[in-house]
Design a protein around this motif. Sequence first.
Motif: not given
Length: 195
Positions: A53, A55, A71, A75
């Motif tokens: 991942l 991001p 944020y 996740i």
Amino acid sequence: MKQILIIHGGSSFASYHDYIDYMQTMPLDYERLKHSQKWKPWIAEEMIDADVLLPAFPNGANAIFDEWKLYFEKILPFLEDDVQLVGHSLGAMFLGKYLQHCPLAKPVRRVILIAGRYTDIAYDAGSFELTDVSRLSESADEVHLFHSQDDKVVPYTDLAKFQADLPGAISHTFTNRGHFNDATFPELLKLLKQK
């Protein structure tokens, strides 16, 4: 499924005025405008047996810790049993501060901090101020610290500050990797592939 979450770096300032001042005085490097391969997507390409991942955290140029926290917490519910958290530069500072104040309910397999800055009087880290990471180890089975002696962004001496708070951490030191902005990162890839 093995999951690897890589948190990128960025900049944080004490005030918006400081950010604008930096933008006005920062020299622009033409070479940095050209496309170049970075190790983060390279890791994703190489780790075919894992979900990597990558991001993009909010406003990396003038990051605010509380925005990154919101944020990151969106996740967290996606993370399962076999998780490795990797933070590079400001991403390492974020993981250090977040896990110091909000230890995970279930420890992840590894937390890997790469070229993290440990705040001191000479450096203003904005809302990412980091002065203690001793609780970070509660959130991981293993903690790894990567730093290079020739890092021009984060002093090598900051590694010792992390080591003092995390005596059980495994340190990986280098002499010629700068701030780890290379196209590949074979030492990290080898660690991520370990059981």
